[in-house]
Design a protein around this motif. Structure first.
Motif, PDB file in Angstrom:
ATOM      1  N   PHE A   1      -2.901   5.713   6.884  1.00 52.07           N
ATOM      2  CA  PHE A   1      -3.921   4.829   6.297  1.00 52.07           C
ATOM      3  C   PHE A   1      -3.474   3.364   6.412  1.00 52.07           C
ATOM      4  CE2 PHE A   1      -7.524   6.791   3.822  1.00 52.07           C
ATOM      5  CZ  PHE A   1      -7.408   8.061   4.341  1.00 52.07           C
ATOM      6  N   LEU A   2      -2.179   3.121   6.213  1.00 54.72           N
ATOM      7  CA  LEU A   2      -1.678   1.746   6.378  1.00 54.72           C
ATOM      8  C   LEU A   2      -1.807   1.296   7.827  1.00 54.72           C
ATOM      9  CD1 LEU A   2       1.563   1.804   4.175  1.00 54.72           C
ATOM     10  CD2 LEU A   2      -0.464   0.379   3.812  1.00 54.72           C
ATOM     11  N   LYS A   3      -1.351   2.161   8.732  1.00 55.23           N
ATOM     12  CA  LYS A   3      -1.341   1.803  10.152  1.00 55.23           C
ATOM     13  C   LYS A   3      -2.751   1.538  10.666  1.00 55.23           C
ATOM     14  CE  LYS A   3      -0.298   3.844  14.630  1.00 55.23           C
ATOM     15  NZ  LYS A   3      -0.637   5.179  15.093  1.00 55.23           N
ATOM     16  N   GLN A   4      -3.703   2.340  10.218  1.00 51.83           N
ATOM     17  CA  GLN A   4      -5.073   2.212  10.729  1.00 51.83           C
ATOM     18  C   GLN A   4      -5.931   1.282   9.868  1.00 51.83           C
ATOM     19  OE1 GLN A   4      -6.152   3.237  13.525  1.00 51.83           O
ATOM     20  NE2 GLN A   4      -4.662   4.786  14.173  1.00 51.83           N
ATOM     21  N   ASP A   5      -5.345   0.692   8.829  1.00 51.65           N
ATOM     22  CA  ASP A   5      -6.089  -0.211   7.954  1.00 51.65           C
ATOM     23  C   ASP A   5      -7.328   0.516   7.411  1.00 51.65           C
ATOM     24  OD1 ASP A   5      -6.577  -2.542   6.601  1.00 51.65           O
ATOM     25  OD2 ASP A   5      -7.565  -3.554   8.279  1.00 51.65           O
ATOM     26  N   ALA A   6      -7.095   1.709   6.852  1.00 57.60           N
ATOM     27  CA  ALA A   6      -8.198   2.613   6.518  1.00 57.60           C
ATOM     28  C   ALA A   6      -8.763   2.356   5.125  1.00 57.60           C
ATOM     29  CB  ALA A   6      -7.727   4.059   6.663  1.00 57.60           C
ATOM     30  N   PHE A   7      -8.808   1.111   4.728  1.00 60.74           N
ATOM     31  CA  PHE A   7      -9.391   0.769   3.430  1.00 60.74           C
ATOM     32  C   PHE A   7      -9.668  -0.720   3.406  1.00 60.74           C
ATOM     33  CE2 PHE A   7      -4.795   1.288   3.249  1.00 60.74           C
ATOM     34  CZ  PHE A   7      -4.382  -0.011   3.051  1.00 60.74           C
ATOM     35  N   GLN A   8     -10.522  -1.114   2.464  1.00 64.96           N
ATOM     36  CA  GLN A   8     -10.685  -2.551   2.239  1.00 64.96           C
ATOM     37  C   GLN A   8     -10.284  -2.843   0.805  1.00 64.96           C
ATOM     38  OE1 GLN A   8     -14.075  -4.601   4.012  1.00 64.96           O
ATOM     39  NE2 GLN A   8     -14.325  -5.720   2.089  1.00 64.96           N
ATOM     40  N   CYS A   9     -11.143  -2.465  -0.159  1.00 66.17           N
ATOM     41  CA  CYS A   9     -10.774  -2.748  -1.551  1.00 66.17           C
ATOM     42  C   CYS A   9      -9.731  -1.762  -2.068  1.00 66.17           C
ATOM     43  CB  CYS A   9     -12.004  -2.740  -2.451  1.00 66.17           C
ATOM     44  SG  CYS A   9     -12.580  -1.102  -2.938  1.00 66.17           S
ATOM     45  N   GLY A  10      -9.698  -0.557  -1.516  1.00 69.03           N
ATOM     46  CA  GLY A  10      -8.663   0.408  -1.881  1.00 69.03           C
ATOM     47  C   GLY A  10      -8.981   1.321  -3.044  1.00 69.03           C
ATOM     48  N   TYR A  11     -10.139   1.122  -3.671  1.00 66.52           N
ATOM     49  CA  TYR A  11     -10.445   1.905  -4.882  1.00 66.52           C
ATOM     50  C   TYR A  11     -10.584   3.395  -4.570  1.00 66.52           C
ATOM     51  CZ  TYR A  11     -12.343   2.830  -9.522  1.00 66.52           C
ATOM     52  OH  TYR A  11     -12.532   3.292 -10.796  1.00 66.52           O
ATOM     53  N   CYS A  12     -11.197   3.727  -3.447  1.00 69.96           N
ATOM     54  CA  CYS A  12     -11.421   5.134  -3.120  1.00 69.96           C
ATOM     55  C   CYS A  12     -10.218   5.768  -2.440  1.00 69.96           C
ATOM     56  CB  CYS A  12     -12.649   5.289  -2.215  1.00 69.96           C
ATOM     57  SG  CYS A  12     -12.381   4.754  -0.491  1.00 69.96           S
ATOM     58  N   THR A  13      -9.217   4.935  -2.062  1.00 67.85           N
ATOM     59  CA  THR A  13      -8.146   5.398  -1.177  1.00 67.85           C
ATOM     60  C   THR A  13      -7.302   6.541  -1.746  1.00 67.85           C
ATOM     61  OG1 THR A  13      -8.108   3.134  -0.338  1.00 67.85           O
ATOM     62  CG2 THR A  13      -6.312   4.584   0.349  1.00 67.85           C
ATOM     63  N   PRO A  14      -6.875   6.480  -3.014  1.00 68.56           N
ATOM     64  CA  PRO A  14      -6.101   7.627  -3.527  1.00 68.56           C
ATOM     65  C   PRO A  14      -6.878   8.941  -3.424  1.00 68.56           C
ATOM     66  CG  PRO A  14      -5.891   5.748  -5.004  1.00 68.56           C
ATOM     67  CD  PRO A  14      -6.970   5.398  -4.015  1.00 68.56           C
TER      68      PRO A  14
END
Lengths: 316, 168
Positions: free
Chosen positions: B90-103
């Motif tokens: 997820f870090l490598k692919q920049d797979a988030f913007q605000c990050g709220y849904c990421t966990p």
């Protein structure tokens, strides 16, 4: 959520007794529907009996060549079962067209059968709803009724049953085993589980208070192709506008009535050698709309034709 | 009501009002703020955690239902210096913007990897009796219980693809 007490059941008979003895008690299995409704204060039991860990999750062969699925089996485990996938693909397909993976991982077979309608007015506690409050009136009749029933409705309720799984079960002629207050297990069919709304839409199933679904039984699969088709507003994780399950010559419709609707007229037409179109039209001849859901009659007809043709090996 | 769960490998006994959801027990009683409350109705997936290795919506479960269960949250999946492969991806692919849904996305993806390994079908699976091929369509469908308001879906797919590997 309003306060309640909680107990974890140790065996089915004592769970049935606990709920039978207390009109404000409810069974809790996966909880994905009941807890949501409790948060919204649509359901407000004062006592929950958690039956989720009762040893009722096995999927077993039956003597007649069918399968018996324990009521506490999760939706995911039923859809993943190799026997279900090989012999009852319409059931696996129906399940994986419902909800999200997270919901299917928690929701049980018994709970899926007992889930409540998604009618907007059932959910809106500021509006009248005869299901929530008998005699209050039905807001859907002249309201936002785009996804309301087109078959089997009454002037008191036009809500639909949202289940995908039970549409396939109905096409397969599945049975239900339920434990009654005396501890006896009785058999009924999925097709007969839900009651027509009539003037008592708050009474939804043929189960008596405290009766617990313990299993679903599948007869041997009928000969012929099996197909599940679902039309909805987005490609995934959305309730259906119309669903069709075909298993050989047996057909059930979903999203159109208070129950998964066995399409006996369509089946008879097909058996008499009529075309899929004639069969679908025979079934939908009695359909009635409430305005915004008028499109569902044509949609369901076309989806039924496509599903039958696909099951018969033709193009969909 | 006393409830004992093993959360991220550590046994915890909590005395909870039965109304407490698993999500609230994790966030408010165990101070594990990684799991997020988005919709609180099982529609967004931000609260996804693993219970006994299976992904569920922690907002639609009571904590008392999980007495004796093993719960894994984003905090237990990996830590700084020893990230889970999905966290790295997820870090490598920049797979988030605000990050709220990421966990929730990452816990959901972790659960999905196990479901793929166990050959569970999805509605994208054409042949229910064959081995599942993890196509992009399969991954998208299997992640449909997790909504991303920033719409980082292409990057989320790319991150999961990094971990799943290319499809032949």
């Amino acid at each position: 959520m309003r306060p309640f007490t909680y107990e974890r059941a140790t065996d089915a008979a004592s769970a049935v007794k606990a709920v039978s003895d207390n009109p404000n008690a409810r069974f809790l299995a996966g909880g994905t529907n009941l807890l949501d409704l409790m948060k919204l204060e649509i359901e407000h039991p004062t006592h929950l009996v958690d039956v989720g860990r009762l040893p009722l999750a096995a999927i077993e062969e039956t003597a007649d060549g069918g399968l018996r699925i324990g009521a506490m089996a999760t939706n995911s485990l039923v859809a993943a079962d190799p026997r279900v996938r090989a012999r009852y693909p319409v059931l696996a397909q129906a399940i994986i067209h419902g909800g999200s993976p997270q919901l299917r991982n928690k929701a049980t077979v018994g709970g899926n059968l007992m889930q409540r309608t998604r009618c907007a007015y059932f959910y809106d506690t500021t509006k009248p709803c005869n299901k929530r409050q008998p005699g209050a009136g039905c807001s859907a009749l002249e309201g936002l009724n785009r996804n309301a029933a087109i078959l089997g409705a009454s002037e008191h309720c036009i809500a639909t049953n949202p289940s995908d799984m039970s549409v396939a079960l109905t096409a397969l002629g599945a049975g239900v085993e339920a434990m009654t207050a005396t501890g006896a297990v009785r058999a009924l069919t999925v097709a007969d589980l839900h009651l027509a709304p009539g003037d008592t839409p708050h009474i939804e199933t043929a189960l008596s208070a405290g009766e617990l679904i313990t299993a679903v039984t599948l007869p041997p699969a009928p000969t012929g192709g099996q197909v599940y088709r679902k039309a909805r507003d987005r490609a995934s994780y959305a309730g259906g506008l119309a669903m069709v399950a075909v298993a050989g010559g047996q057909i059930a419709l979903g999203g159109v009535a208070y129950k998964p609707w066995r399409a006996l007229k369509a089946e008879a037409a097909l058996a008499a050698g009529q075309t899929p179109a004639a069969a679908a039209e025979a079934e939908l001849a009695d359909a009635r709309d409430s305005g915004r859901n008028a499109f569902k009659i044509a949609l369901t007809t076309r989806l039924t034709v496509a599903a039958i043709a696909q099951a018969q090996g033709g193009k969909s | 009501m006393k409830t004992t769960m093993t959360v991220n490998g550590q046994a915890s006994t909590l005395d909870l009002d039965p109304r407490t959801t698993l999500l609230d027990a994790l966030r408010e009683h165990l101070n594990l703020k990684g799991s997020k409350k988005g919709c609180d109705h099982g529609q967004c997936g931000a609260c996804t955690v693993l219970v006994n290795g299976v992904r569920i919506n922690s907002c639609l479960s009571l904590a008392v239902m999980h007495d004796g269960d093993a719960v894994t949250t984003i905090e237990g999946l990996g830590v700084v210096g020893a990230l889970h492969p999905l966290q790295e991806a997820f870090l490598k692919q920049d797979a988030f913007q605000c990050g709220y849904c990421t966990p929730g996305q990452i816990c959901s993806a972790a659960g999905m990897l196990k479901e793929l390994a166990d050959n569970w079908p999805s509605q994208e699976t054409a042949d229910l009796t064959a081995a599942i091929v993890a196509t992009d369509a399969e991954i998208r469908e299997r992640m449909s219980g997790n909504i991303c308001r920033c719409s980082a879906y292409p990057q989320i797919l790319a991150a999961i693809r990094d971990v799943v590997g290319a499809v032949a």
